[in-house]
Write an enzyme that holds these catalytic residues in place. Structure first.
Site, short mmCIF file in Angstrom:
data_model
loop_
_atom_site.label_atom_id
_atom_site.label_comp_id
_atom_site.label_asym_id
_atom_site.label_seq_id
_atom_site.Cartn_x
_atom_site.Cartn_y
_atom_site.Cartn_z
CB ALA A 29 7.88 -8.34 7.45
N GLY A 30 5.28 -5.73 7.97
CA GLY A 30 3.87 -5.48 7.71
C GLY A 30 3.67 -4.66 6.45
CG ASN A 59 0.56 8.39 9.99
OD1 ASN A 59 1.22 8.79 9.04
ND2 ASN A 59 -0.30 7.39 9.87
CE LYS A 76 0.95 10.60 6.27
NZ LYS A 76 2.01 9.60 6.43
CD GLU A 86 -1.04 4.88 14.44
OE1 GLU A 86 0.13 4.87 14.87
OE2 GLU A 86 -1.32 5.15 13.25
#
Length: 308
Positions: A8-9, A102, A185, A268
């Site tokens: 629930a970020g 991503n 993206k 990341e």
């Protein structure tokens, strides 16, 4: 549809909250500590599209539940292995796995865990962050979640998902070419996150300098060259398209990677810049700007790991 949101970020909490606001059957899979906090405060969203305070259904990995129809995964790449283990008990043979990570390399472990058919494509464009009190703060004019079958086919399950996603106060967009959308993206976020993190600056001051704009342009060309040689489904001239997009962004825009660095959090880098750098080496493509960015990010990671 029964929808499970992993965490629930900032990302999952925002889109899950918008679905819950509409009235969809949404459950959040959270850690025990986060569950206790949310039970006390509720899920709070502060957004230009309307603030929310909701009391969502919450579940931890130790609890039991019938399989969900769709599981939305919006974790960081370095959290993916744990997330896969956590959601296994809540999936069935017909559960759709919708990742919003991503990049591209996360698809392989998801397919290994759940099978080719169950993993659909997805991505999002939104600027959100988690405030110190746990409130999800959404600030960008864009709040899109794009999804679709990786085969490009129009299936009954995607039509059902479209019905569940429609009518929310965020944009849920079904794509018939989600693979290309994901690669585009990937190109954009790898450049945006890399350049802002390396320069330690929002995008505006970087592109205002002739040398800064040129560095962005060269980086985009490097990334596109790697993807083209890999055979990725990208459009011709996509580097120029993404440069125009970066030039149109608000001057104060930061990448999520840059915000993570400012908070001394992991990045990341391996999932985004590292994956493409490894492909460039295999394909013998020179990528000096990408190498500099990757080096900067790895030195940062070494520093925070040493300081722990």
């Amino acid at each position: 549809m029964k929808i499970l949101i992993v965490g629930a970020g900032a990302i999952g909490g925002y889109f899950g909250g918008r679905l819950l606001e509409k009235g969809e059957d949404v459950t959040f899979l959270v850690r025990e500590g986060r569950k206790k906090k949310l039970q006390q405060t509720g899920l709070k969203i502060q957004s230009k599209y309307g603030d929310l305070q909701l009391q969502p259904k919450l579940i931890t990995k130790k609890e039991q539940s019938p399989p969900f129809d769709v599981v939305l995964v919006s974790t960081k790449s370095y959290q993916l292995a744990d997330a896969i283990e956590d959601i296994q008990p809540f999936t069935g043979p017909n559960t759709m796995i919708l990742p919003l990570l991503n990049g591209i390399s996360h698809l392989q472990p998801l397919v290994r865990a759940f099978g080719e058919e169950r993993v659909i494509g997805g991505l999002c464009f939104v600027e959100t962050t988690l405030a110190e009190d746990g409130t999800i703060v959404q600030t960008s004019p864009v709040h899109q979640l794009i999804y679709g079958e990786r085969t490009g086919k129009k299936t009954e399950r995607i039509e059902k998902l479209e019905q569940a996603f429609s009518g929310t106060k965020a944009e849920f967009i079904k794509s018939d070419n989600i693979n290309q959308e994901m690669w585009h993206k990937y190109l954009f976020i790898t450049a945006m996150s890399g350049i802002t993190s390396m320069m330690e600056s929002p995008i505006g001051p970087i592109r205002d300098l002739e040398t800064g704009r040129r560095t962005i342009q060269v980086l985009l060309q490097e990334l596109a060259a790697i993807m083209e040689k890999m055979g990725a489904p990208i459009q011709p001239g996509i580097a120029d398209t993404q440069l125009s997009r970066i030039e149109s962004m608000a001057a104060g825009m930061k990448s999520s990677m840059q915000r993570d660095i400012e908070k001394l959090q992991p990045t990341e880098a391996e999932h985004l810049q590292g994956y493409l750098l490894a492909r460039a080496k295999e394909l013998e493509i020179p990528v000096p700007v990408l190498e500099i960015i990757y080096t900067k990010l790895k030195l940062y990671e070494q520093k925070i790991n040493t300081d722990k």
